[in-house]
Design a protein around this motif. Structure first.
Motif, PDB file in Angstrom:
ATOM      1  N   TYR A 135       1.082  -1.277  -0.209  1.00  0.00           N
ATOM      2  CA  TYR A 135       0.156  -0.471   0.339  1.00  0.00           C
ATOM      3  C   TYR A 135       0.525   1.394  -0.328  1.00  0.00           C
ATOM      4  CZ  TYR A 135       1.164   0.149   4.954  1.00  0.00           C
ATOM      5  OH  TYR A 135       1.152   0.088   6.270  1.00  0.00           O
ATOM      6  N   ARG A 136      -0.158   2.185  -0.166  1.00  0.00           N
ATOM      7  CA  ARG A 136       0.891   4.055  -0.172  1.00  0.00           C
ATOM      8  C   ARG A 136       0.496   4.450   0.319  1.00  0.00           C
ATOM      9  NH1 ARG A 136       0.949   4.409  -6.749  1.00  0.00           N
ATOM     10  NH2 ARG A 136      -1.006   2.948  -6.224  1.00  0.00           N
ATOM     11  N   ILE A 137       1.134   5.313   1.638  1.00  0.00           N
ATOM     12  CA  ILE A 137       0.358   6.344   2.478  1.00  0.00           C
ATOM     13  C   ILE A 137       0.795   7.823   1.610  1.00  0.00           C
ATOM     14  CG2 ILE A 137       0.954   7.533   4.709  1.00  0.00           C
ATOM     15  CD1 ILE A 137       2.363   5.125   5.672  1.00  0.00           C
ATOM     16  N   ILE A 138      -0.598   8.525   1.307  1.00  0.00           N
ATOM     17  CA  ILE A 138      -0.313   9.648   0.194  1.00  0.00           C
ATOM     18  C   ILE A 138      -0.632  10.566   1.776  1.00  0.00           C
ATOM     19  CG2 ILE A 138      -1.242  11.289  -1.295  1.00  0.00           C
ATOM     20  CD1 ILE A 138      -1.645   8.014  -3.026  1.00  0.00           C
ATOM     21  N   ARG A 139       0.219  12.251   1.724  1.00  0.00           N
ATOM     22  CA  ARG A 139      -0.669  13.173   2.278  1.00  0.00           C
ATOM     23  C   ARG A 139      -0.339  14.289   1.302  1.00  0.00           C
ATOM     24  NH1 ARG A 139      -2.086   9.209   4.596  1.00  0.00           N
ATOM     25  NH2 ARG A 139      -1.991   8.464   6.994  1.00  0.00           N
ATOM     26  N   ARG A 140      -1.175  14.913   1.894  1.00  0.00           N
ATOM     27  CA  ARG A 140      -1.352  15.972   1.089  1.00  0.00           C
ATOM     28  C   ARG A 140      -1.202  17.886   1.772  1.00  0.00           C
ATOM     29  NH1 ARG A 140      -4.375  13.276  -2.108  1.00  0.00           N
ATOM     30  NH2 ARG A 140      -3.398  11.939  -4.501  1.00  0.00           N
ATOM     31  N   SER A 141      -1.123  18.463   1.151  1.00  0.00           N
ATOM     32  CA  SER A 141      -1.062  19.653   2.326  1.00  0.00           C
ATOM     33  C   SER A 141      -1.025  21.035   0.770  1.00  0.00           C
ATOM     34  CB  SER A 141      -0.105  20.555   3.245  1.00  0.00           C
ATOM     35  OG  SER A 141      -0.031  21.491   3.637  1.00  0.00           O
ATOM     36  N   VAL A 142      -2.181  22.218   1.223  1.00  0.00           N
ATOM     37  CA  VAL A 142      -1.840  23.247   0.965  1.00  0.00           C
ATOM     38  C   VAL A 142      -1.099  24.535   1.286  1.00  0.00           C
ATOM     39  CG1 VAL A 142      -3.159  24.986  -0.680  1.00  0.00           C
ATOM     40  CG2 VAL A 142      -3.560  23.129  -0.907  1.00  0.00           C
ATOM     41  N   ASP A 169       1.571  28.075   2.139  1.00  0.00           N
ATOM     42  CA  ASP A 169       2.073  29.474   1.521  1.00  0.00           C
ATOM     43  C   ASP A 169       3.272  28.830   1.143  1.00  0.00           C
ATOM     44  OD1 ASP A 169       3.126  29.052   3.841  1.00  0.00           O
ATOM     45  OD2 ASP A 169       2.714  31.232   4.584  1.00  0.00           O
ATOM     46  N   GLY A 170       4.412  27.748   1.318  1.00  0.00           N
ATOM     47  CA  GLY A 170       5.603  27.355   0.887  1.00  0.00           C
ATOM     48  C   GLY A 170       6.928  27.580   2.322  1.00  0.00           C
ATOM     49  N   THR A 171       6.220  28.327   3.530  1.00  0.00           N
ATOM     50  CA  THR A 171       6.845  27.533   4.276  1.00  0.00           C
ATOM     51  C   THR A 171       7.600  26.278   5.391  1.00  0.00           C
ATOM     52  OG1 THR A 171       5.637  29.338   5.336  1.00  0.00           O
ATOM     53  CG2 THR A 171       7.088  28.361   6.771  1.00  0.00           C
ATOM     54  N   LEU A 172       8.564  26.025   4.817  1.00  0.00           N
ATOM     55  CA  LEU A 172       9.284  24.930   4.611  1.00  0.00           C
ATOM     56  C   LEU A 172       9.141  23.839   6.087  1.00  0.00           C
ATOM     57  CD1 LEU A 172      11.368  23.124   3.872  1.00  0.00           C
ATOM     58  CD2 LEU A 172      12.958  23.959   5.065  1.00  0.00           C
ATOM     59  N   ILE A 173       8.460  24.511   7.091  1.00  0.00           N
ATOM     60  CA  ILE A 173       8.098  24.321   8.469  1.00  0.00           C
ATOM     61  C   ILE A 173       6.720  23.025   8.110  1.00  0.00           C
ATOM     62  CG2 ILE A 173       6.549  25.598   9.076  1.00  0.00           C
ATOM     63  CD1 ILE A 173       8.967  23.525  11.253  1.00  0.00           C
ATOM     64  N   PHE A 174       5.964  23.530   6.941  1.00  0.00           N
ATOM     65  CA  PHE A 174       4.520  23.418   6.737  1.00  0.00           C
ATOM     66  C   PHE A 174       5.578  21.585   5.786  1.00  0.00           C
ATOM     67  CE2 PHE A 174       2.646  27.291   7.066  1.00  0.00           C
ATOM     68  CZ  PHE A 174       1.801  27.102   7.857  1.00  0.00           C
ATOM     69  N   SER A 175       6.302  21.982   4.950  1.00  0.00           N
ATOM     70  CA  SER A 175       6.553  20.294   4.663  1.00  0.00           C
ATOM     71  C   SER A 175       7.020  19.486   5.482  1.00  0.00           C
ATOM     72  CB  SER A 175       8.143  21.164   3.349  1.00  0.00           C
ATOM     73  OG  SER A 175       7.276  21.552   2.485  1.00  0.00           O
ATOM     74  N   HIS A 176       8.077  19.759   6.254  1.00  0.00           N
ATOM     75  CA  HIS A 176       7.982  18.914   7.389  1.00  0.00           C
ATOM     76  C   HIS A 176       7.208  18.165   7.846  1.00  0.00           C
ATOM     77  CE1 HIS A 176       9.708  18.295  11.565  1.00  0.00           C
ATOM     78  NE2 HIS A 176      10.825  17.876  11.029  1.00  0.00           N
ATOM     79  N   GLU A 177       6.015  19.532   8.523  1.00  0.00           N
ATOM     80  CA  GLU A 177       5.102  18.797   9.135  1.00  0.00           C
ATOM     81  C   GLU A 177       4.464  17.459   8.354  1.00  0.00           C
ATOM     82  OE1 GLU A 177       1.629  20.330  11.491  1.00  0.00           O
ATOM     83  OE2 GLU A 177       1.738  21.936   9.506  1.00  0.00           O
ATOM     84  N   LEU A 178       4.290  18.157   6.767  1.00  0.00           N
ATOM     85  CA  LEU A 178       3.396  17.332   5.884  1.00  0.00           C
ATOM     86  C   LEU A 178       4.318  15.940   6.136  1.00  0.00           C
ATOM     87  CD1 LEU A 178       1.491  16.888   3.687  1.00  0.00           C
ATOM     88  CD2 LEU A 178       3.285  17.694   2.456  1.00  0.00           C
TER      89      LEU A 178
END
Length: 128
Positions: free
Chosen positions: A39-46, A48-57
């Motif tokens: 299986y695959r784990i897929i998470r998405r987020s929208v 403002d481009g701040t790196l902390i949001f990428s880390h959290e995702l």
């Protein structure tokens, strides 16, 4: 704009030892770039481009693996067993542009993380 961009590889074994995801001397998350995933784990987020949001995702995508609560739906976790996960290459995709955020429409990005996972179950060893 991207002159200083460099590609770095994640050493998953070192990362797992750093955060303590090792059980009975063996890591419960292993890396295999050619994993035949169940299986695959897929998470998405929208955002403002701040790196902390990428880390959290990325953390949210891997969180259930760390807690050992992720499993392949047709095979629930058997009694007295623990899951050992084999993950493949983590793919991160980002699309930049105008996005709808709670505060309005602003420049930002849509980002998704995909983790291919295969799970096997091993007996739980309780120390004497």
């Amino acid at each position: 704009m991207m002159r200083n961009f460099s590609r770095q590889r994640l050493d998953l074994d070192s990362a797992m030892k750093t955060i303590g995801a090792v059980f009975n001397g063996e890591p419960h998350i292993k890396f295999d770039p050619n994993v035949d995933h169940q299986y695959r784990i897929i998470r998405r987020s929208v955002h403002d481009g701040t790196l902390i949001f990428s880390h959290e995702l990325i953390f949210n995508a891997m969180h259930n693996l760390f807690k050992q609560t992720s499993y392949y739906k047709p095979e629930p976790i058997p009694e007295g067993m623990i899951p050992v996960y084999t993950v493949g290459r983590i793919r991160i995709a980002a699309v930049y542009g105008m996005v709808d955020l709670p505060c309005g429409r602003y420049p930002g990005m849509r980002e998704s993380v995909t983790i291919p996972v295969s799970v096997a179950f091993v007996p739980l060893m309780v120390p004497n």
